[in-house]
Design an enzyme around this catalytic site. Sequence first.
Site, PDB file in Angstrom:
ATOM      1  N   ASP A 144       0.853  -1.182   0.000  1.00  0.00           N
ATOM      2  CA  ASP A 144       0.000   0.000   0.000  1.00  0.00           C
ATOM      3  C   ASP A 144       0.894   1.239   0.000  1.00  0.00           C
ATOM      4  O   ASP A 144       1.910   1.288  -0.691  1.00  0.00           O
ATOM      5  CB  ASP A 144      -0.961  -0.039   1.195  1.00  0.00           C
ATOM      6  CG  ASP A 144      -2.082   0.989   1.098  1.00  0.00           C
ATOM      7  OD1 ASP A 144      -3.055   0.734   0.385  1.00  0.00           O
ATOM      8  OD2 ASP A 144      -1.966   2.055   1.744  1.00  0.00           O
ATOM      9  N   TYR A 157      -3.301  11.157   3.626  1.00  0.00           N
ATOM     10  CA  TYR A 157      -3.710  11.282   2.229  1.00  0.00           C
ATOM     11  C   TYR A 157      -3.739  12.744   1.782  1.00  0.00           C
ATOM     12  O   TYR A 157      -3.434  13.052   0.625  1.00  0.00           O
ATOM     13  CB  TYR A 157      -5.082  10.634   2.020  1.00  0.00           C
ATOM     14  CG  TYR A 157      -5.018   9.135   1.915  1.00  0.00           C
ATOM     15  CD1 TYR A 157      -5.050   8.492   0.683  1.00  0.00           C
ATOM     16  CD2 TYR A 157      -4.909   8.336   3.052  1.00  0.00           C
ATOM     17  CE1 TYR A 157      -4.980   7.113   0.580  1.00  0.00           C
ATOM     18  CE2 TYR A 157      -4.838   6.959   2.965  1.00  0.00           C
ATOM     19  CZ  TYR A 157      -4.871   6.356   1.726  1.00  0.00           C
ATOM     20  OH  TYR A 157      -4.782   4.993   1.634  1.00  0.00           O
ATOM     21  N   HIS A 201      -4.191  -7.703  -1.078  1.00  0.00           N
ATOM     22  CA  HIS A 201      -3.531  -6.470  -0.676  1.00  0.00           C
ATOM     23  C   HIS A 201      -2.844  -6.581   0.679  1.00  0.00           C
ATOM     24  O   HIS A 201      -1.787  -5.991   0.889  1.00  0.00           O
ATOM     25  CB  HIS A 201      -4.587  -5.364  -0.632  1.00  0.00           C
ATOM     26  CG  HIS A 201      -4.043  -3.980  -0.553  1.00  0.00           C
ATOM     27  ND1 HIS A 201      -3.396  -3.376  -1.602  1.00  0.00           N
ATOM     28  CD2 HIS A 201      -4.044  -3.071   0.454  1.00  0.00           C
ATOM     29  CE1 HIS A 201      -3.031  -2.153  -1.254  1.00  0.00           C
ATOM     30  NE2 HIS A 201      -3.414  -1.952  -0.013  1.00  0.00           N
TER      31      HIS A 201
END
Length: 388
Positions: A175, A304, A363
Amino acid sequence: MEPFRIEIPQADLDDLQRRLENTRWPSELPEVGWNRGVPLEYLKELTNYWRTSYNWRDAEARLNSYPQFTTTIDGTNIHFIHVRSPEPDATPLIITHGWPGGMVEFLNVIEPLTDPRAHGGDPADAFHLVIPSLPGFGFSGPINETGWDLFRIARAWAELMQRLGYDRYVTQGGDMGAWVSQMLAGVDHEHVIGTHVNFLITPPSGDPSDFADLTESDFARLNLLTAFGAEGSGYMKIQSTRPQTLAYGLTDSPVGQLAWIVEKFKEWSDSEKVPEDAVDRDQLLTNVMIYWLTATAGSTANFYYEIADILPTAPTPPAAPPPLPTPFGVAVYPGDSAQPIRKFADRGFPNIVHWTELERGGHFAAMEEPDLFVADLQAFVRTLRSAG
């Protein structure tokens, strides 16, 4: 550096129980499944399990069985697990998580990575293991200032490894941790001997010649990337633009926090019907618990915001990253939300020395398939050793 133990007050656990018991549930349209988000029936059942069967104290004891520390770097508290191998010549390794993960992702790989001899493996494959929590995540949070982008985190990780006395080490990540690991190889290339990732995005450049000689599998991966941008990246847009607004709901409602995370474990893991097809339910809840107990929904979302200009949802496409100055290894898991295309990867990363297409997993590779994760990482480092 200070030793650290997780000791959650009982009052915090009692408060969680009250909130779970008093959840205000929304309505749901009939027969929509997972298409519009986490199904109501599933989340009610998972919440009931969380409230009546899950045991945080057991999870806390397991976490505390590994040496943990905190240290201040660049004005911010950094929490990390540090497990030295019994093998004196073990390779130092720093593993970086992403969102919505954390140190819990790696609990099943700590022992086989640090002590392969005890797990039927070759002692030459052993690692001294460092697992930091990203600034603003878990017990590294919340952050107290802006500006913690990938470059700043990479510099902090370089400082952490220096403080631990590791002169040569390997970086690994999935990630956003994959991006941090690549950045770390760039800012500390004199000490990083190789970088391994289990997440890599390889979009086409826009040149029509990109599509020549692509296989059916390659086109499927392009379609997967397109679908992620169209349908699966809403969380990214919200967290990269309005993290503070999102934080109020997730910090006040444990079920809200649970739903926000569990949706991604369903969509990004190698699961069929529910996330527990791929990951252990208690381990999933422990991951959620750390977000909840540390009240870091907002500070993790702020990560983010800090890197919004390089995300796939950015208004303009991000510039291609500079070539890594170190050998590069890539593990591709078939259940992941985005999977790289080798042709495009070679163009951006000409120093790929190890590429593995795994038969299962997604993931959250270290949680889903710890044996495959460990074996592939060990194989990559053996490649580095054989190259001298």
